[in-house]
Each structure stands twice: as C-alpha cells, then as structure tokens.
Design a protein around this motif. Structure first.
Motif, PDB file in Angstrom:
ATOM      1  N   UNK A  77       4.512 -51.866  11.968  1.00 46.36           N
ATOM      2  CA  UNK A  77       4.536 -53.079  11.150  1.00 46.36           C
ATOM      3  C   UNK A  77       3.138 -53.661  10.967  1.00 46.36           C
ATOM      4  N   UNK A  78       2.275 -53.473  11.951  1.00 47.68           N
ATOM      5  CA  UNK A  78       0.912 -53.993  11.824  1.00 47.68           C
ATOM      6  C   UNK A  78       0.177 -53.332  10.664  1.00 47.68           C
ATOM      7  N   UNK A  79       0.455 -52.056  10.440  1.00 48.72           N
ATOM      8  CA  UNK A  79      -0.175 -51.342   9.326  1.00 48.72           C
ATOM      9  C   UNK A  79       0.224 -51.991   8.005  1.00 48.72           C
ATOM     10  N   UNK A  80       1.502 -52.340   7.886  1.00 48.09           N
ATOM     11  CA  UNK A  80       1.997 -52.979   6.666  1.00 48.09           C
ATOM     12  C   UNK A  80       1.431 -54.393   6.521  1.00 48.09           C
ATOM     13  N   UNK A  81       1.440 -55.149   7.616  1.00 47.44           N
ATOM     14  CA  UNK A  81       1.004 -56.542   7.548  1.00 47.44           C
ATOM     15  C   UNK A  81      -0.498 -56.665   7.307  1.00 47.44           C
ATOM     16  N   UNK A  82      -1.260 -55.695   7.775  1.00 46.18           N
ATOM     17  CA  UNK A  82      -2.709 -55.753   7.572  1.00 46.18           C
ATOM     18  C   UNK A  82      -3.090 -55.585   6.106  1.00 46.18           C
ATOM     19  N   UNK A  83      -2.157 -55.089   5.302  1.00 51.38           N
ATOM     20  CA  UNK A  83      -2.431 -54.908   3.872  1.00 51.38           C
ATOM     21  C   UNK A  83      -2.286 -56.220   3.098  1.00 51.38           C
ATOM     22  N   UNK A  84      -1.245 -56.987   3.420  1.00 52.63           N
ATOM     23  CA  UNK A  84      -0.988 -58.177   2.596  1.00 52.63           C
ATOM     24  C   UNK A  84      -0.511 -59.388   3.385  1.00 52.63           C
ATOM     25  N   UNK A  85      -0.334 -59.239   4.704  1.00 52.89           N
ATOM     26  CA  UNK A  85       0.148 -60.360   5.496  1.00 52.89           C
ATOM     27  C   UNK A  85       1.622 -60.622   5.279  1.00 52.89           C
ATOM     28  N   UNK A  86       2.081 -61.766   5.772  1.00 54.95           N
ATOM     29  CA  UNK A  86       3.469 -62.165   5.587  1.00 54.95           C
ATOM     30  C   UNK A  86       3.567 -63.255   4.537  1.00 54.95           C
ATOM     31  N   UNK A  87       4.746 -63.843   4.432  1.00 59.34           N
ATOM     32  CA  UNK A  87       4.970 -64.941   3.490  1.00 59.34           C
ATOM     33  C   UNK A  87       4.712 -66.257   4.206  1.00 59.34           C
ATOM     34  N   UNK A  88       3.675 -66.958   3.791  1.00 63.05           N
ATOM     35  CA  UNK A  88       3.339 -68.243   4.402  1.00 63.05           C
ATOM     36  C   UNK A  88       4.296 -69.316   3.906  1.00 63.05           C
TER      37      UNK A  88
END
Length: 206
Positions: A77-88
């Motif tokens: 999941x870190x690989x995915x989140x490092x691309x665009x982050x989460x929903x703030x």
C-alpha cells in the motif's frame, strides 16, 4: 488551551481506503487467496492493529501466515500511497495551519513504519507536526504510544483526536481528553466532545 493536539491518522486526517484497496487485493492474489476485499472490508480495518486485521480479513488462515500477508499488504500500500497520497478531509491544510499557530501537533497511529511518513511527505505536511509515533515503534498499545510521545515532548496538557472506540480507549489509557472525529470510520460508547467536520476542531481546542 491545550499545549498539544495528538491526532489519529485514518478516519481523522485522511481516508486512504480507496487508494490502498487494489494494493491489498494484489497481495491476496499473490498469496493465492481467492477472496477479494471490498471497500467496506478495508474501511473495517482502519485503526486496528495488525493482529486484529489479520484475524478480520483472513480468519481461516493460521495467524502466522495471515500476519505475513497483512505485512505484505502494508508494504504494497505504501507504493500506491507514495504516488498520490490519500483523500484529505475538506479544508485539512487550512485548519492544520490555524491549529499549528496555537498548538504543537502530533500523530499517533496504529500503522506500519513509513505510513505516517508517507502522509507527511506526499502532502507536504512535515512542517505542521512536531513528532509522531506508530504502532510498531516500540511494540506497545496506542495508549502507551501516546504516553511515550507526551513524555518525549514534555507535553502536560494534551488532547487526542480520533474516530474509533479504540482511539477513545487509548486516550483513556493515556489519561488525556478525547475529541471524537464523528465523520470518520467508527463510533464511541459514551458521550464525548465531537466534531462532524475537521474545520470544527479549532473551536474545541481553545
């Protein structure tokens, strides 16, 4: 006024469930697990420890194997989140800027190493937060991690902001007040101060 505000992350500052869902299902496929997780399944895991997640999503697997799979999910999941982050949550940065002008801000979360760092780095929030602690930092409960962070930063008057019963229990263990982020993933079992949008927080922290 609170000297410090300590935040939970998932369901309080951001919602990363849509972003990490495909990552977790890729890992399940990699481990030849036929079951696929839904968005609701992921939401149900937020704020829980690795053991609780393993037992929740892989109840028929031996705990050692299910923990191995959950650990792999967390790394993927870190690989995915490092691309665009989460929903703030709406107006998060503007509200953080207001809060940081009056309080020291911190994060304590049940998550793996790199997760809080990803939130801070991708969204460029490092300058708002003085310190953080994650579940695996010292192998302790969230309440114990809150106490450690408070000791390390010489916090005497602080509040914990989170969205689940586990967050309330952690605040109780740390013997500090709690504010419920009622817009998040969970409910709590008693009446406590609550916010229904992140923008409401400054008025409760005066």
């Amino acid at each position: 006024m609170y000297q410090g505000i300590i935040f939970d992350l998932d369901g309080t500052l951001w919602d990363s469930t849509l972003q990490i869902l495909p990552a977790w299902n890729i890992v399940l496929q990699r481990y030849n697990i036929e079951h696929r997780l839904s968005h609701q399944d992921i939401k149900g895991c937020m704020g829980k420890t690795a053991v609780q997640i393993a037992q929740r999503i892989l109840p028929d697997e031996p705990l050692e194997r299910s923990l191995q799979i959950v650990k792999a999910c967390c790394q993927e999941e870190l690989i995915y989140l490092q691309k665009s982050g989460g929903t703030l949550y709406p107006h998060l940065e503007k509200t953080l800027r207001t809060l940081a002008g009056q309080h020291d801000l911190f994060i304590v979360s049940n998550c793996q190493e790199g997760y809080i760092e990803t939130f801070l780095n991708v969204h460029k929030f490092n300058h708002y937060f003085k310190d953080f602690q994650w579940e695996g930092s010292h192998g302790q409960s969230k309440g114990e991690n809150i106490r450690d962070l408070m000791t390390r930063n010489q916090l005497t008057v602080a509040v914990y902001v989170g969205d689940t019963q586990g967050d309330l229990d952690a605040a109780d263990l740390a013997a500090i007040p709690f504010i419920h982020a009622a817009y998040g993933f969970g409910q709590v079992n008693r009446s406590v101060p609550a916010i229904h949008a992140f923008t409401e927080l400054p008025s409760l922290c005066l």
